[in-house]
Motif scaffolding. Structure first.
Motif, PDB file in Angstrom:
ATOM      1  N   LEU A 164       0.810  -1.272   0.185  1.00  0.00           N
ATOM      2  CA  LEU A 164      -0.075  -0.014  -0.100  1.00  0.00           C
ATOM      3  C   LEU A 164       0.941   1.297  -0.263  1.00  0.00           C
ATOM      4  CD1 LEU A 164      -2.620  -1.007   2.470  1.00  0.00           C
ATOM      5  CD2 LEU A 164      -3.093  -0.616   0.196  1.00  0.00           C
ATOM      6  N   ASP A 165       2.049   1.082   0.516  1.00  0.00           N
ATOM      7  CA  ASP A 165       2.905   2.467   0.763  1.00  0.00           C
ATOM      8  C   ASP A 165       4.115   2.061   0.362  1.00  0.00           C
ATOM      9  OD1 ASP A 165       3.996   4.515   1.862  1.00  0.00           O
ATOM     10  OD2 ASP A 165       3.385   4.614   3.906  1.00  0.00           O
ATOM     11  N   THR A 166       4.669   2.946  -0.642  1.00  0.00           N
ATOM     12  CA  THR A 166       5.787   2.798  -1.322  1.00  0.00           C
ATOM     13  C   THR A 166       7.001   3.747  -0.488  1.00  0.00           C
ATOM     14  OG1 THR A 166       5.510   4.816  -2.463  1.00  0.00           O
ATOM     15  CG2 THR A 166       4.775   2.776  -3.588  1.00  0.00           C
ATOM     16  N   SER A 167       6.736   4.116   0.508  1.00  0.00           N
ATOM     17  CA  SER A 167       7.660   4.956   1.361  1.00  0.00           C
ATOM     18  C   SER A 167       8.787   3.935   2.437  1.00  0.00           C
ATOM     19  CB  SER A 167       6.846   5.582   2.471  1.00  0.00           C
ATOM     20  OG  SER A 167       6.425   5.264   3.335  1.00  0.00           O
ATOM     21  N   PHE A 168       9.483   4.622   2.879  1.00  0.00           N
ATOM     22  CA  PHE A 168      10.673   3.925   3.866  1.00  0.00           C
ATOM     23  C   PHE A 168       9.955   3.028   5.040  1.00  0.00           C
ATOM     24  CE2 PHE A 168      13.512   4.301   7.590  1.00  0.00           C
ATOM     25  CZ  PHE A 168      14.602   3.483   7.142  1.00  0.00           C
ATOM     26  N   ALA A 169       9.226   3.522   5.574  1.00  0.00           N
ATOM     27  CA  ALA A 169       8.421   2.871   7.001  1.00  0.00           C
ATOM     28  C   ALA A 169       8.025   1.308   6.946  1.00  0.00           C
ATOM     29  CB  ALA A 169       7.248   3.942   7.404  1.00  0.00           C
ATOM     30  N   PRO A 170       7.154   1.193   5.895  1.00  0.00           N
ATOM     31  CA  PRO A 170       6.844  -0.408   5.865  1.00  0.00           C
ATOM     32  C   PRO A 170       8.012  -1.311   5.523  1.00  0.00           C
ATOM     33  CG  PRO A 170       5.415   1.025   4.396  1.00  0.00           C
ATOM     34  CD  PRO A 170       6.658   1.794   5.028  1.00  0.00           C
ATOM     35  N   ARG A 171       9.102  -0.876   4.671  1.00  0.00           N
ATOM     36  CA  ARG A 171      10.245  -1.460   4.246  1.00  0.00           C
ATOM     37  C   ARG A 171      10.995  -1.870   5.504  1.00  0.00           C
ATOM     38  NH1 ARG A 171       7.543   0.510   0.814  1.00  0.00           N
ATOM     39  NH2 ARG A 171       7.214  -0.525  -1.305  1.00  0.00           N
ATOM     40  N   TRP A 172      11.300  -0.849   6.447  1.00  0.00           N
ATOM     41  CA  TRP A 172      12.015  -0.725   7.624  1.00  0.00           C
ATOM     42  C   TRP A 172      11.412  -1.753   8.568  1.00  0.00           C
ATOM     43  CZ3 TRP A 172      12.647   4.182  11.459  1.00  0.00           C
ATOM     44  CH2 TRP A 172      13.269   3.604  12.550  1.00  0.00           C
ATOM     45  N   ALA A 173      10.175  -1.673   8.778  1.00  0.00           N
ATOM     46  CA  ALA A 173       9.277  -2.638   9.686  1.00  0.00           C
ATOM     47  C   ALA A 173       9.460  -4.114   9.089  1.00  0.00           C
ATOM     48  CB  ALA A 173       7.833  -2.201   9.821  1.00  0.00           C
ATOM     49  N   LEU A 174       9.389  -4.322   7.974  1.00  0.00           N
ATOM     50  CA  LEU A 174       9.467  -5.609   7.491  1.00  0.00           C
ATOM     51  C   LEU A 174      10.986  -6.163   7.553  1.00  0.00           C
ATOM     52  CD1 LEU A 174       7.844  -7.946   6.165  1.00  0.00           C
ATOM     53  CD2 LEU A 174       8.475  -7.153   4.026  1.00  0.00           C
ATOM     54  N   SER A 175      11.952  -5.113   7.422  1.00  0.00           N
ATOM     55  CA  SER A 175      13.383  -5.783   7.341  1.00  0.00           C
ATOM     56  C   SER A 175      13.771  -6.196   8.799  1.00  0.00           C
ATOM     57  CB  SER A 175      14.142  -4.720   7.024  1.00  0.00           C
ATOM     58  OG  SER A 175      14.164  -3.438   7.612  1.00  0.00           O
ATOM     59  N   ASP A 176      13.162  -5.268   9.728  1.00  0.00           N
ATOM     60  CA  ASP A 176      13.187  -5.612  11.095  1.00  0.00           C
ATOM     61  C   ASP A 176      12.465  -7.163  11.504  1.00  0.00           C
ATOM     62  OD1 ASP A 176      14.862  -3.477  11.539  1.00  0.00           O
ATOM     63  OD2 ASP A 176      13.334  -2.223  12.895  1.00  0.00           O
ATOM     64  N   PHE A 177      11.513  -7.194  10.887  1.00  0.00           N
ATOM     65  CA  PHE A 177      10.821  -8.342  11.220  1.00  0.00           C
ATOM     66  C   PHE A 177      11.580  -9.618  10.679  1.00  0.00           C
ATOM     67  CE2 PHE A 177       8.245 -11.842   9.297  1.00  0.00           C
ATOM     68  CZ  PHE A 177       7.477 -12.522  10.589  1.00  0.00           C
ATOM     69  N   TYR A 178      12.145  -9.431   9.577  1.00  0.00           N
ATOM     70  CA  TYR A 178      13.033 -10.801   9.173  1.00  0.00           C
ATOM     71  C   TYR A 178      14.272 -10.763   9.702  1.00  0.00           C
ATOM     72  CZ  TYR A 178       9.968 -10.967   5.000  1.00  0.00           C
ATOM     73  OH  TYR A 178       8.792 -11.312   4.051  1.00  0.00           O
ATOM     74  N   LEU A 179      14.899  -9.739  10.288  1.00  0.00           N
ATOM     75  CA  LEU A 179      16.036  -9.765  11.267  1.00  0.00           C
ATOM     76  C   LEU A 179      15.732 -10.522  12.501  1.00  0.00           C
ATOM     77  CD1 LEU A 179      18.860  -8.886  11.804  1.00  0.00           C
ATOM     78  CD2 LEU A 179      17.810  -6.903  13.082  1.00  0.00           C
ATOM     79  N   ARG A 180      14.304 -10.221  13.081  1.00  0.00           N
ATOM     80  CA  ARG A 180      14.335 -10.993  14.194  1.00  0.00           C
ATOM     81  C   ARG A 180      14.081 -12.486  13.838  1.00  0.00           C
ATOM     82  NH1 ARG A 180      11.615  -5.989  14.995  1.00  0.00           N
ATOM     83  NH2 ARG A 180       9.433  -6.854  14.002  1.00  0.00           N
ATOM     84  N   ARG A 181      13.562 -12.801  12.887  1.00  0.00           N
ATOM     85  CA  ARG A 181      13.276 -14.109  12.497  1.00  0.00           C
ATOM     86  C   ARG A 181      14.549 -14.811  11.981  1.00  0.00           C
ATOM     87  NH1 ARG A 181      10.563 -15.755  15.154  1.00  0.00           N
ATOM     88  NH2 ARG A 181      10.055 -17.565  13.887  1.00  0.00           N
ATOM     89  N   HIS A 182      15.645 -13.972  11.903  1.00  0.00           N
ATOM     90  CA  HIS A 182      16.735 -14.408  11.224  1.00  0.00           C
ATOM     91  C   HIS A 182      16.890 -14.927   9.877  1.00  0.00           C
ATOM     92  CE1 HIS A 182      18.586 -14.055  15.337  1.00  0.00           C
ATOM     93  NE2 HIS A 182      17.742 -14.553  15.801  1.00  0.00           N
ATOM     94  N   ASP A 183      16.007 -14.468   9.046  1.00  0.00           N
ATOM     95  CA  ASP A 183      15.629 -14.858   7.748  1.00  0.00           C
ATOM     96  C   ASP A 183      16.325 -14.024   6.871  1.00  0.00           C
ATOM     97  OD1 ASP A 183      14.691 -15.682   5.308  1.00  0.00           O
ATOM     98  OD2 ASP A 183      12.474 -15.870   6.128  1.00  0.00           O
ATOM     99  N   ALA A 184      17.854 -14.429   6.539  1.00  0.00           N
ATOM    100  CA  ALA A 184      18.626 -13.520   5.818  1.00  0.00           C
ATOM    101  C   ALA A 184      18.057 -13.488   4.275  1.00  0.00           C
ATOM    102  CB  ALA A 184      19.920 -14.068   5.778  1.00  0.00           C
ATOM    103  N   GLU A 185      17.729 -14.528   3.712  1.00  0.00           N
ATOM    104  CA  GLU A 185      17.299 -14.347   2.370  1.00  0.00           C
ATOM    105  C   GLU A 185      16.027 -13.455   2.087  1.00  0.00           C
ATOM    106  OE1 GLU A 185      19.091 -15.711  -0.353  1.00  0.00           O
ATOM    107  OE2 GLU A 185      20.519 -16.183   1.438  1.00  0.00           O
TER     108      GLU A 185
END
Length: 401
Positions: free
Chosen positions: A132-153
């Motif tokens: 829905l949103d092409t800005s920075f915030a959603p990508r930051w939130a999703l990358s943090d989620f993957y970091l916490r899941r240790h999902d490097a790919e």
């Protein structure tokens, strides 16, 4: 003699009277409509103001009343979820149902689902926010989620997408990259976009973290497209190289900046006899790299004055006996004879006193053997020349006054 109106005049009068009455009715109707609109606007102003007031009280009950008064306000659902975290998912589900294009609510819903251990839903909600949103915030939130899941790919492409459109300080994202991997080439290739502003920030981050080996390839990319906004970061990188004794890479940075006309000097080349920068003080110094560094301690004042320019040094009498006033890194060739020539003028300094020149090796030894005194006692210009030889292992010295 006046006998009364003819039928034609009477009809015209009646039409004018009817027209006036019609206009009067239209004005009254318009006024009534405006009054209705005004009353409606006033009603909603009062209603929304009350909703805000109830929301600010902060209790779950008052926030729910706020939502009943203004059900389309996303912040109310966010506030309700914060005060009742156990119900956060249900509350935010209601919020996105009423505000399906509000990416902030989708992000909060994803984080709440993650908190509840529903990682599949959390990822789906965060992906919807990013759609829905092409800005920075959603990508930051999703990358943090993957970091916490240790999902490097999944982490690498999302954090790179975030940095591609980022703004402000993004050192937190750089730190996330290094917490997931200690491999500098992987981070550079998979996470860092080829974007000058991000590359410059990444270089500054690596320097602050003392990751100088990783900083080298980043500095090369910054230097390749360097502009005036990159000078400070590149000079800072060069200074750290000099502190670590890496004079070759530091000199390459310095010369490249001058070749690009980002600094006002000719490139240095010890082999061609160009070792000293700004020896006549014709240009204001940058206080970094291979230019003069003014470092007067308390009790000494130093400034560049006059035409032709000179460096004026004044002593208050409260200065330390042994201290550096100004200095410069100087590239030299090993096993060569050099002459250091100095023109100066001393006022109010006895003949047995004066500043001292030193030519220091990396080990600290003075190649002038403490013989570089610039004595006072003369009111006019004085010239001094000092000869020294460079040892076989010396390619850089530091000229210090």
């Amino acid at each position: 003699m006046f006998d009364g109106l003819t039928p034609e005049f009477a009809a015209a009068g009646n039409e004018r009277l009817a027209s006036r009455q019609g206009l009067l009715w239209i004005w009254r109707a318009a006024g009534l409509a405006a009054l209705v609109l005004l009353a409606t606007a006033l009603y909603w102003i009062v209603r929304l103001a009350r909703a805000d007031w109830l929301f600010l009280t902060g209790s779950p009950q008052s926030i729910q009343q706020s939502i009943r008064l203004a059900p389309g306000t996303p912040d109310y659902y966010s506030g309700w979820a914060q005060v009742e975290p156990d119900r956060a998912v249900d509350v935010l589900e209601k919020g996105v149902a009423l505000n399906p294009i509000n990416s902030s609510l989708w992000i909060q819903l994803g984080l709440a689902a993650e908190e509840n251990g529903d990682f599949r839903k959390a990822e789906a909600d965060l992906l919807e926010a990013m759609r829905l949103d092409t800005s920075f915030a959603p990508r930051w939130a999703l990358s943090d989620f993957y970091l916490r899941r240790h999902d490097a790919e999944k982490f690498w492409p999302v954090v790179k997408a975030a940095l591609t459109i980022s703004y402000g300080d993004v050192s937190a994202q750089f730190r996330n990259c290094w917490s997931l991997s200690q491999d500098a080439p992987t981070i550079l290739e998979r996470a860092i976009p080829d974007r000058p502003k991000v590359l410059r920030q990444y270089l500054e981050f690596l320097i602050s973290e003392k990751r100088m080996e990783a900083a080298g390839p980043v500095a090369e990319r910054v230097l390749a497209r360097a502009g005036t906004e990159d000078i400070e970061a590149l000079l800072n990188y060069g200074d750290h190289l000099l502190e670590e004794g890496q004079s070759g890479p530091a000199l390459a940075i310095w010369n490249a900046l001058n070749e690009k006309k980002l600094l006002p000097y000719a490139p240095l080349s010890a082999a061609m006899g160009r070792s000293l920068t700004n020896g006549d003080f014709a240009t204001p110094n940058v206080n970094a790299g291979f230019d003069w560094r003014f470092t007067p301690p308390e009790g000494i004042f130093l400034e560049r004055v006059g035409k032709p320019p000179a460096v004026f040094v004044s002593f208050t009498g409260q200065q330390p006996e042994d201290c550096e006033i100004l200095s410069q890194y100087v590239p030299v060739l090993p096993k060569r004879e050099y002459v250091l020539s100095v023109r100066y003028q001393a006022t109010g300094i006895p003949a047995e006193s004066g500043p001292l020149c030193r030519v220091l090796r990396a080990t600290g030894g003075d190649l002038l053997h403490e013989g570089g005194l610039l004595p006072g006692g003369s009111e006019g210009d004085a010239d001094r020349a000092f000869r020294f030889a460079t040892p076989a292992d010396t390619a850089l010295v530091r000229l210090v006054f």
